[in-house]
Design a protein around this motif. Structure first.
Motif, PDB file in Angstrom:
ATOM      1  N   GLU A 153      14.378  26.986  39.614  1.00  0.00           N
ATOM      2  CA  GLU A 153      15.697  26.136  39.991  1.00  0.00           C
ATOM      3  C   GLU A 153      17.009  27.087  39.869  1.00  0.00           C
ATOM      4  O   GLU A 153      17.881  26.657  40.720  1.00  0.00           O
ATOM      5  CB  GLU A 153      15.913  25.287  38.635  1.00  0.00           C
ATOM      6  N   ARG A 154      17.236  28.208  39.468  1.00  0.00           N
ATOM      7  CA  ARG A 154      18.256  29.032  39.390  1.00  0.00           C
ATOM      8  C   ARG A 154      17.745  30.419  38.982  1.00  0.00           C
ATOM      9  O   ARG A 154      16.649  30.705  38.289  1.00  0.00           O
ATOM     10  CB  ARG A 154      19.234  28.492  38.631  1.00  0.00           C
ATOM     11  N   TYR A 155      18.776  31.475  39.583  1.00  0.00           N
ATOM     12  CA  TYR A 155      18.403  32.748  39.221  1.00  0.00           C
ATOM     13  C   TYR A 155      19.753  33.329  38.519  1.00  0.00           C
ATOM     14  O   TYR A 155      20.771  32.948  38.637  1.00  0.00           O
ATOM     15  CB  TYR A 155      18.207  33.595  40.706  1.00  0.00           C
ATOM     16  N   VAL A 156      19.426  34.088  37.315  1.00  0.00           N
ATOM     17  CA  VAL A 156      20.272  34.800  36.775  1.00  0.00           C
ATOM     18  C   VAL A 156      20.226  36.257  37.037  1.00  0.00           C
ATOM     19  O   VAL A 156      19.263  36.768  36.776  1.00  0.00           O
ATOM     20  CB  VAL A 156      20.419  34.560  34.998  1.00  0.00           C
ATOM     21  N   VAL A 157      21.154  36.912  37.730  1.00  0.00           N
ATOM     22  CA  VAL A 157      21.259  38.182  38.393  1.00  0.00           C
ATOM     23  C   VAL A 157      22.337  39.034  37.783  1.00  0.00           C
ATOM     24  O   VAL A 157      23.364  38.385  36.925  1.00  0.00           O
ATOM     25  CB  VAL A 157      21.021  38.359  39.488  1.00  0.00           C
ATOM     26  N   GLY A 158      22.638  40.411  37.921  1.00  0.00           N
ATOM     27  CA  GLY A 158      23.378  41.225  37.924  1.00  0.00           C
ATOM     28  C   GLY A 158      23.762  41.783  39.245  1.00  0.00           C
ATOM     29  O   GLY A 158      23.743  41.160  40.181  1.00  0.00           O
ATOM     30  N   HIS A 159      23.794  43.214  39.006  1.00  0.00           N
ATOM     31  CA  HIS A 159      23.817  44.171  40.351  1.00  0.00           C
ATOM     32  C   HIS A 159      25.135  44.231  40.947  1.00  0.00           C
ATOM     33  O   HIS A 159      25.721  45.426  41.213  1.00  0.00           O
ATOM     34  CB  HIS A 159      22.777  43.688  41.316  1.00  0.00           C
ATOM     35  N   ASP A 160      25.944  43.420  41.199  1.00  0.00           N
ATOM     36  CA  ASP A 160      27.105  43.571  42.036  1.00  0.00           C
ATOM     37  C   ASP A 160      28.409  43.898  40.909  1.00  0.00           C
ATOM     38  O   ASP A 160      29.592  44.261  41.586  1.00  0.00           O
ATOM     39  CB  ASP A 160      27.554  42.310  42.733  1.00  0.00           C
ATOM     40  N   HIS A 161      28.250  43.861  39.741  1.00  0.00           N
ATOM     41  CA  HIS A 161      29.370  43.856  38.723  1.00  0.00           C
ATOM     42  C   HIS A 161      30.772  43.424  39.274  1.00  0.00           C
ATOM     43  O   HIS A 161      31.510  43.762  39.696  1.00  0.00           O
ATOM     44  CB  HIS A 161      29.746  45.321  38.727  1.00  0.00           C
ATOM     45  N   PRO A 162      30.630  41.630  39.174  1.00  0.00           N
ATOM     46  CA  PRO A 162      31.858  41.211  39.799  1.00  0.00           C
ATOM     47  C   PRO A 162      32.997  41.171  38.795  1.00  0.00           C
ATOM     48  O   PRO A 162      32.937  40.814  37.799  1.00  0.00           O
ATOM     49  CB  PRO A 162      31.339  39.593  39.768  1.00  0.00           C
ATOM     50  N   THR A 163      34.116  41.363  39.411  1.00  0.00           N
ATOM     51  CA  THR A 163      35.608  41.218  38.530  1.00  0.00           C
ATOM     52  C   THR A 163      36.397  40.251  39.546  1.00  0.00           C
ATOM     53  O   THR A 163      36.099  40.172  40.649  1.00  0.00           O
ATOM     54  CB  THR A 163      36.103  42.435  38.333  1.00  0.00           C
ATOM     55  N   ILE A 164      37.423  39.697  39.143  1.00  0.00           N
ATOM     56  CA  ILE A 164      38.316  38.824  39.847  1.00  0.00           C
ATOM     57  C   ILE A 164      39.890  39.233  39.326  1.00  0.00           C
ATOM     58  O   ILE A 164      40.330  39.453  38.145  1.00  0.00           O
ATOM     59  CB  ILE A 164      38.120  37.263  39.525  1.00  0.00           C
ATOM     60  N   SER A 165      40.818  39.366  40.643  1.00  0.00           N
ATOM     61  CA  SER A 165      42.177  39.676  40.095  1.00  0.00           C
ATOM     62  C   SER A 165      42.839  38.308  39.854  1.00  0.00           C
ATOM     63  O   SER A 165      42.930  37.313  40.997  1.00  0.00           O
ATOM     64  CB  SER A 165      42.458  40.547  41.183  1.00  0.00           C
ATOM     65  N   ILE A 166      43.705  38.225  39.128  1.00  0.00           N
ATOM     66  CA  ILE A 166      44.423  37.034  38.634  1.00  0.00           C
ATOM     67  C   ILE A 166      45.624  37.268  38.071  1.00  0.00           C
ATOM     68  O   ILE A 166      45.703  38.072  37.161  1.00  0.00           O
ATOM     69  CB  ILE A 166      43.847  36.046  37.646  1.00  0.00           C
ATOM     70  N   GLU A 167      46.670  37.031  38.974  1.00  0.00           N
ATOM     71  CA  GLU A 167      48.103  37.234  38.527  1.00  0.00           C
ATOM     72  C   GLU A 167      48.259  38.710  38.254  1.00  0.00           C
ATOM     73  O   GLU A 167      49.007  39.222  37.152  1.00  0.00           O
ATOM     74  CB  GLU A 167      48.492  36.421  37.292  1.00  0.00           C
ATOM     75  N   GLY A 168      47.862  39.622  39.108  1.00  0.00           N
ATOM     76  CA  GLY A 168      47.993  41.132  39.051  1.00  0.00           C
ATOM     77  C   GLY A 168      47.037  41.840  37.969  1.00  0.00           C
ATOM     78  O   GLY A 168      47.026  42.936  38.222  1.00  0.00           O
ATOM     79  N   GLN A 169      46.189  40.982  37.282  1.00  0.00           N
ATOM     80  CA  GLN A 169      45.333  41.669  36.320  1.00  0.00           C
ATOM     81  C   GLN A 169      43.854  41.311  36.667  1.00  0.00           C
ATOM     82  O   GLN A 169      43.343  40.547  37.128  1.00  0.00           O
ATOM     83  CB  GLN A 169      45.494  40.857  34.791  1.00  0.00           C
ATOM     84  N   ARG A 170      43.186  42.415  36.542  1.00  0.00           N
ATOM     85  CA  ARG A 170      41.686  42.207  37.092  1.00  0.00           C
ATOM     86  C   ARG A 170      40.912  42.179  35.917  1.00  0.00           C
ATOM     87  O   ARG A 170      40.623  42.954  34.925  1.00  0.00           O
ATOM     88  CB  ARG A 170      41.480  43.654  37.709  1.00  0.00           C
ATOM     89  N   GLN A 171      39.902  41.144  35.898  1.00  0.00           N
ATOM     90  CA  GLN A 171      39.037  40.777  34.576  1.00  0.00           C
ATOM     91  C   GLN A 171      37.564  40.720  35.379  1.00  0.00           C
ATOM     92  O   GLN A 171      37.274  40.260  36.428  1.00  0.00           O
ATOM     93  CB  GLN A 171      39.518  39.346  34.212  1.00  0.00           C
TER      94      GLN A 171
END
Length: 245
Positions: A153-171
């Motif tokens: 039904e769903r897959y839980v993965v890693g691999h890409d190391h996602p981050t997001i930049s919000i108002e100049g800060q990367r999280q």
């Protein structure tokens, strides 16, 4: 942009998800009594000039130990890339892996690894259970560098190391997407290792991701764990998020 706090207990895509309690905490995902972390990359930073590299060694073991003590899981799954180096295993890596084992043993949790592309030397430090894919109910956990050959039904993965930049800060962020792989949902975890800078997903398209499980980046919903407030912050899907910036 306004951040929108969520509660710790979350609703992820999938018809059967209501039967399982799910929550985020320090780059990990708790699925009922199963705790999942990804991309520890143990050994990264050991060759540098840092005396106590953040994200490695004792820092990682302490955070991992805190997680298992808080949640008391029945099992812990490392979703790939337990190790960092492809060719050598520094001596400090053995003690870090031993610390992870000890933390699980202290709470009676079974520790299992679904090997990732970096885990070519895994046998040199790990003699515990390994599975290419590991099923938790209708959820399958794997590293995500290769397309899994099992349905879920769903897959839980890693691999890409996602981050997001919000108002100049990367999280670091989780990415939650419905219908991503063979019509099933995908939840991508951030790297548990704080040394990994990660990949900024703000402008990424599906073809930019290394994981073949991501097929429609516009539908991926970023989720950030706010450690200071111990709460989750959710955002619109990336397709809409980009238009709001």
């Amino acid at each position: 942009m306004c951040l929108v706090p969520m509660t710790d207990n979350i609703s992820l895509p999938g018809a059967d998800w209501t039967a399982m309690t799910a929550s985020y905490d320090d780059r990990a995902l708790l699925l009922g009594e199963t705790l999942v972390v990804a991309d520890l990359h143990v050994g990264r930073g050991t060759g540098g000039n840092l005396e106590l590299p953040v994200g490695s060694g004792s820092d990682m073991v302490q955070r991992f130990q805190s997680l298992v003590e808080r949640h008391d899981p029945a099992e812990v799954i490392i979703a790939g890339d337990l190790l960092h180096s492809f060719r050598t295993v520094p001596r400090s890596v053995e003690s870090t892996v031993a610390g992870l084992k000890s933390a699980c043993q202290a709470v009676g949790a079974r520790l299992l690894v679904t090997p990732g592309n970096h885990d070519t030397m895994l046998d040199s430090v790990w003699d515990g259970p390994t599975e290419t894919t590991y099923r938790v109910g209708e959820t399958v956990v794997c590293h995500g560098h290769e397309a899994p050959d099992v349905d879920a039904e769903r897959y839980v993965v890693g691999h890409d190391h996602p981050t997001i930049s919000i108002e100049g800060q990367r999280q670091p962020c989780y990415l939650v997407g419905s219908g991503q792989y063979r019509g099933s949902d995908v939840v991508m975890l951030p790297s548990f290792n704080r040394l990994n800078a990660g990949v900024e997903v703000n402008e990424m398209r599906a073809s930019d991701f290394q994981s073949p499980l991501v097929t429609d980046a516009d539908r991926l919903e970023p989720v950030v764990w706010d450690e200071s407030g111990r709460e989750t912050l959710s955002f619109p899907p990336l397709g809409e998020f980009r238009r709001m910036l």
